[in-house]
Enzyme design. Sequence first.
Site, short mmCIF file in Angstrom:
data_model
loop_
_atom_site.label_atom_id
_atom_site.label_comp_id
_atom_site.label_asym_id
_atom_site.label_seq_id
_atom_site.Cartn_x
_atom_site.Cartn_y
_atom_site.Cartn_z
N ASN A 58 15.55 -47.34 -28.18
CA ASN A 58 15.22 -46.18 -29.25
C ASN A 58 14.58 -47.11 -30.28
OD1 ASN A 58 14.76 -43.65 -29.66
ND2 ASN A 58 16.34 -43.74 -31.47
N THR A 65 9.86 -49.87 -26.80
CA THR A 65 10.74 -49.42 -25.50
C THR A 65 10.17 -50.12 -24.51
OG1 THR A 65 11.40 -47.28 -26.14
CG2 THR A 65 11.07 -47.28 -23.91
N SER A 110 15.45 -37.17 -24.28
CA SER A 110 14.40 -38.37 -24.11
C SER A 110 12.89 -37.76 -24.04
CB SER A 110 14.55 -39.19 -23.17
OG SER A 110 13.77 -40.15 -22.89
N SER A 111 11.83 -38.66 -24.23
CA SER A 111 10.55 -38.24 -24.06
C SER A 111 10.11 -39.37 -22.87
CB SER A 111 9.51 -38.62 -25.35
OG SER A 111 10.11 -37.46 -26.18
N ASP A 122 18.35 -39.72 -30.99
CA ASP A 122 17.46 -38.71 -29.88
C ASP A 122 17.98 -37.43 -29.80
OD1 ASP A 122 15.14 -40.07 -29.49
OD2 ASP A 122 15.83 -41.02 -27.85
N GLY A 168 6.82 -45.48 -26.63
CA GLY A 168 6.00 -44.83 -27.80
C GLY A 168 6.59 -43.70 -28.61
N GLY A 169 7.84 -43.31 -28.09
CA GLY A 169 8.60 -42.42 -28.66
C GLY A 169 8.11 -40.98 -28.04
N THR A 180 15.16 -47.74 -22.64
CA THR A 180 14.72 -47.55 -24.19
C THR A 180 16.08 -48.23 -24.92
OG1 THR A 180 14.19 -46.21 -26.05
CG2 THR A 180 15.54 -45.20 -24.37
O1 DON Z 1 14.17 -41.79 -24.89
C1 DON Z 1 13.27 -41.69 -25.92
O2 DON Z 1 12.26 -40.81 -25.77
C2 DON Z 1 13.16 -42.60 -27.17
N1 DON Z 1 14.33 -43.39 -27.24
C3 DON Z 1 11.88 -43.48 -26.73
C4 DON Z 1 11.95 -44.58 -27.96
C5 DON Z 1 10.48 -45.14 -27.82
O3 DON Z 1 9.94 -45.21 -26.78
C6 DON Z 1 10.45 -46.40 -28.95
N2 DON Z 1 9.32 -47.24 -28.78
N3 DON Z 1 8.19 -47.01 -28.63
#
Ligand code: DON
Length: 325
Positions: free
Chosen positions: A157, A137, A208-209, A179, A229-230, A155
Amino acid sequence: EMQRGNGLISYNDLKNYTAKQREPMIFPYKKEYSIVTMPLPSSGGVLLPQLMRMMEGRDLRAEGFHSVASIHLMTEAERLAYADRAKYLGDPDFFKSPVEKLISYQYLQERMAGFNPDSAGNSEQVKAGIIPESEETTHLDTYDKEGNAVSITTTLNNWYGCKTVVGGAGFFLNDEMDDFSMKPGVPTMFGAIGGKANEIRPGKRMLSSMTPTIVLKNDKPFLVVGTPGGTTIITSVFQTLINVLEFNLSPDDAVNKPKFHHQWEPDALYMEKGFPDTVISKLREMGYRIEPRSAIGRTELIQISPTGSMEAVADGRGDDAAEGY
Ligand code: DON
């Protein structure tokens, strides 16, 4: 001589050239040696540790000096290392080479996994190693002299989203549906579970995070921060803030010191390398299930002083960069 030979280099080119002092590449070899050599932009500083490490676990002495076996082994290591050189190495002022990864024992072991002791490799088949994209992301922070601060996280994702580029438009479609909570108890790709609150509904946006954040101190921008970082995004931003606001760490330490992450389920405490063994064993004794984790976030941080000067930190966990002018 340049003028005499119609050369292209001018007096100003020479005047503007400066010698750069760089940190040498220093790496251990076996227990008793420490090897100090020239770092990038010499590829020697990457290929020498690669080559030495590809030999380190093997008994070259038993194979014998100039034996077929030792020449073969050393040649194949050279073939692999020079393939990496072609793809990944250049002047570090212009190109961020993944040096740490390229000289890591694990990577080099994987590179040598295809070594066949009986026959020569083939350079048409041997390519540079694959250095996978990290969880991706994008986050960026910026601050200008008028005092405007922006923190953006965007993102797709998963890696390359759903891996479809919009023809002619040049961007990827995301796979953000993951998500959502697909059904109760079924985790997203980041292991997050959910229920009704985040169930799929027409017109609804998924949870989302992402945590792009600006901290004001006495009403003026003080910190601009965020990360990909999800699910680890939130803990990365949280810990970076606490590191600055409570532990008084420097911006660099606040970003780059090891981080930990717990997201309720799975019930594990994920920890990066670098925590003291005593802390880890005490946490274990207390009942934590500790899981090592390679990188928690890739945090970017700008810290602004009351006079407006700033310090920007790009996370050393990735190929991030900080620039100012
Ligand atoms: O919005 C979110 O929380 C996720 N789509 C974020 C995904 C992400 O950070 C992946 N990469 N590191």
